[in-house]
Design a protein around this motif. Structure first.
Motif, short mmCIF file in Angstrom:
data_model
loop_
_atom_site.label_atom_id
_atom_site.label_comp_id
_atom_site.label_asym_id
_atom_site.label_seq_id
_atom_site.Cartn_x
_atom_site.Cartn_y
_atom_site.Cartn_z
N PHE A 31 0.82 -1.20 0.20
CA PHE A 31 0.02 -0.09 0.03
C PHE A 31 0.73 1.14 -0.14
O PHE A 31 1.98 0.91 0.37
CB PHE A 31 -0.77 0.04 1.24
N ALA A 32 0.29 2.36 -0.23
CA ALA A 32 0.93 3.62 -0.48
C ALA A 32 1.59 4.21 0.96
O ALA A 32 1.08 3.93 1.93
CB ALA A 32 0.14 4.75 -0.97
N ALA A 33 2.70 4.80 0.73
CA ALA A 33 3.36 5.39 1.77
C ALA A 33 2.56 6.37 2.37
O ALA A 33 1.80 7.15 1.86
CB ALA A 33 4.66 6.27 1.31
N GLY A 34 2.74 6.41 3.75
CA GLY A 34 1.70 7.28 4.42
C GLY A 34 0.45 6.74 5.16
O GLY A 34 -0.11 7.34 6.13
N GLY A 35 0.05 5.55 4.59
CA GLY A 35 -1.26 5.02 5.16
C GLY A 35 -0.75 4.38 6.12
O GLY A 35 0.28 4.00 6.87
N PRO A 36 -2.15 3.61 7.08
CA PRO A 36 -1.78 2.74 8.15
C PRO A 36 -1.07 1.82 8.07
O PRO A 36 0.00 1.56 8.90
CB PRO A 36 -3.31 2.40 8.59
N THR A 37 -1.01 0.90 7.00
CA THR A 37 -0.02 -0.24 6.74
C THR A 37 1.30 0.12 6.70
O THR A 37 2.26 -0.47 7.33
CB THR A 37 -0.48 -1.38 5.82
N ASP A 38 1.80 1.12 5.95
CA ASP A 38 2.85 1.72 5.82
C ASP A 38 3.49 2.05 7.05
O ASP A 38 4.50 1.87 7.46
CB ASP A 38 2.90 2.91 4.70
N LYS A 39 2.57 2.92 7.78
CA LYS A 39 3.24 3.38 9.32
C LYS A 39 3.30 2.13 10.12
O LYS A 39 4.45 2.30 10.82
CB LYS A 39 1.88 4.26 9.86
N ILE A 40 2.75 1.13 9.96
CA ILE A 40 3.08 -0.07 11.02
C ILE A 40 4.30 -0.63 10.52
O ILE A 40 5.11 -1.10 11.20
CB ILE A 40 1.69 -0.97 11.09
N ALA A 41 4.37 -0.87 9.18
CA ALA A 41 5.69 -1.42 8.54
C ALA A 41 6.82 -0.79 8.98
O ALA A 41 8.08 -1.36 9.36
CB ALA A 41 5.24 -1.68 7.22
N ARG A 42 6.71 0.63 8.89
CA ARG A 42 8.06 1.29 9.27
C ARG A 42 8.26 1.30 10.62
O ARG A 42 9.42 1.12 10.86
CB ARG A 42 7.84 2.78 8.98
N ASP A 43 7.22 1.12 11.74
CA ASP A 43 7.56 1.18 13.01
C ASP A 43 8.27 -0.30 13.26
O ASP A 43 9.11 -0.56 14.15
CB ASP A 43 6.23 1.02 13.83
N LEU A 44 7.75 -1.26 12.70
CA LEU A 44 8.05 -2.79 12.69
C LEU A 44 9.36 -3.07 12.26
O LEU A 44 10.32 -3.56 12.66
CB LEU A 44 7.24 -3.57 12.18
N ALA A 45 9.77 -2.35 11.16
CA ALA A 45 11.00 -2.38 10.44
C ALA A 45 12.17 -1.90 11.50
O ALA A 45 13.06 -2.41 11.80
CB ALA A 45 11.31 -1.53 9.35
N GLU A 46 11.86 -0.78 12.14
CA GLU A 46 12.77 -0.09 13.26
C GLU A 46 13.04 -1.23 14.44
O GLU A 46 14.17 -1.37 14.80
CB GLU A 46 12.27 1.19 13.65
N ALA A 47 12.02 -2.02 14.80
CA ALA A 47 11.88 -2.73 15.88
C ALA A 47 12.62 -4.10 15.44
O ALA A 47 13.19 -4.68 16.38
CB ALA A 47 10.53 -2.88 16.42
N LEU A 48 12.51 -4.35 14.24
CA LEU A 48 13.14 -5.56 13.84
C LEU A 48 14.79 -5.33 13.58
O LEU A 48 15.42 -6.26 13.65
CB LEU A 48 12.59 -6.07 12.42
N ARG A 49 15.20 -4.21 13.24
CA ARG A 49 16.45 -3.95 13.08
C ARG A 49 17.26 -4.41 14.23
O ARG A 49 18.33 -4.86 14.10
CB ARG A 49 16.66 -2.47 12.73
N LYS A 50 16.90 -4.35 15.38
CA LYS A 50 17.75 -4.49 16.71
C LYS A 50 17.82 -6.11 16.76
O LYS A 50 19.22 -6.37 16.82
CB LYS A 50 16.93 -3.88 17.71
N PRO A 51 16.85 -6.88 16.92
CA PRO A 51 17.18 -8.36 17.13
C PRO A 51 17.83 -8.94 15.86
O PRO A 51 18.55 -9.97 15.69
CB PRO A 51 15.84 -9.03 17.17
N LEU A 52 17.85 -8.50 14.54
CA LEU A 52 18.18 -8.98 13.40
C LEU A 52 19.50 -8.45 13.01
O LEU A 52 20.39 -8.95 12.22
CB LEU A 52 17.21 -8.70 12.33
N GLY A 53 19.87 -7.02 13.68
CA GLY A 53 21.30 -6.68 13.34
C GLY A 53 21.45 -6.15 12.14
O GLY A 53 22.72 -6.13 11.43
#
Length: 321
Positions: A31-53
């Motif tokens: 879905f397009a940038a700025g929408g709810p799913t995009d926001k959720i994915a970007r927040d998740l991406a930041e949180a996944l960065r830590k355990p995955l390195g």
């Protein structure tokens, strides 16, 4: 010699899996940038960065109600470096689209559910009904004259609207838009009557008294100040009415088990991140903490949702080519 070669190959493969990930991972958002799913994915991406390195790159592959991005992941190399975040549309696409280039959930590895979000039935500010009982009477009296907006075929608002009509045993006139923003604009302006929209998008308009709220689509009320006096639809007479937009994490079919295990472990860690939880709650979302975090149970849940929505969509007869 063949035996020794086999051992060498197996050892090399095991080492490769042990080192996963050794490069950035792409998280596809259909879905397009700025929408709810995009926001959720970007927040998740930041949180996944830590355990995955590793860096997690968000790729918005938009179009056709989320099916273009989903197909892209289904066709990607099954190595764990291309993942998909998708919402309830993952389960509804097989019924909505007559020609779907992938199978759900067969062409994906389920990694776990991320969150759930209820919607709110909202109406134009000039609507005479002041509560759901009055709204229900008004809908019964006007039937197809009632216009219910949605953000497009397969959107959360479209699906919620279909379920609402099914529960009320009535047919309204669906008015599809190219996104939530134009649909909300026309609702506020009175060009359409109703909309069933995610709380994250509805609350600001309710707070500004630009729309009226009539009911929450989850079984539990929301603690958000703007909705403190809004009952659930189940409380208001539509017993057990429960429509929530959920998001899940997926990998292409055939991704090696050791890689899937690492990704699931990273997801579990990410969903315990206090910063992620804070951001999700600010959007009116609830982070999943139950058995659906397990890949097997996530798959069962998708199957159940697929069957549930197929019936509703078939009754409504609203399909895409």
């Amino acid at each position: 010699m063949r035996f020794i070669a086999g051992l060498v190959c197996a050892s090399a493969a095991s080492l490769a899996f042990a080192e996963f990930p050794d490069k950035p991972i792409t998280l596809v958002v259909p879905f397009a940038a700025g929408g709810p799913t995009d926001k959720i994915a970007r927040d998740l991406a930041e949180a996944l960065r830590k355990p995955l390195g590793q860096t997690i790159i968000v790729d918005n592959a938009i179009g056709a109600g989320g099916t273009i991005g989903s197909a892209k992941v289904a066709r990607s190399a099954p190595d764990g470096y291309t993942l998909l975040v998708n919402h309830i549309g993952m389960a509804t696409a097989p019924a909505l689209y007559r020609k779907l280039s992938y199978k759900v959930p067969d062409d994906f590895e389920t990694l776990g559910l991320i969150n759930e979000a209820p919607s709110v039935v909202i109406g134009k500010p000039t609507l005479a009904a002041n509560n759901f009982a009055e709204l229900r009477q008004w809908i019964a009296a006007n039937g197809r004259k009632v216009n219910i907006a949605n953000a497009g075929l397969g959107s959360a608002s479209h699906l919620c609207g279909l379920m609402l009509q099914s529960a009320l045993k009535t047919t309204m006139t669906s008015v599809p838009y190219k996104g939530t923003a134009p649909a909300m604009t026309d609702l506020i302006g009175g060009q359409v009557d109703l909309m069933c929209e995610q709380a994250v998008n509805a609350v600001p308009q309710i707070e500004g008294k630009k729309v009226k709220s009539y009911g929450i689509t989850s079984l539990q009320r929301l603690s958000l100040p703007a909705l403190k006096d809004t009952s659930t639809l189940s409380e208001s007479g539509l017993k057990d009415f429960n429509v929530q937009v959920w998001h899940g994490l997926y990998a292409p079919k055939g991704t090696p088990a050791p890689v899937l295990a690492k990704l699931n472990s990273a997801l579990l860690a990410a969903l315990k991140d206090p910063e992620l939880i804070k951001r999700e709650e600010a959007l009116g979302l609830t982070v999943v903490t139950d058995e659906r975090l397990d890949p097997v149970n996530h798959r069962k849940f998708v199957e159940a949702e697929k069957n549930r929505w197929a019936k509703v969509i078939k009754e409504a007869g609203e399909y895409a080519d």
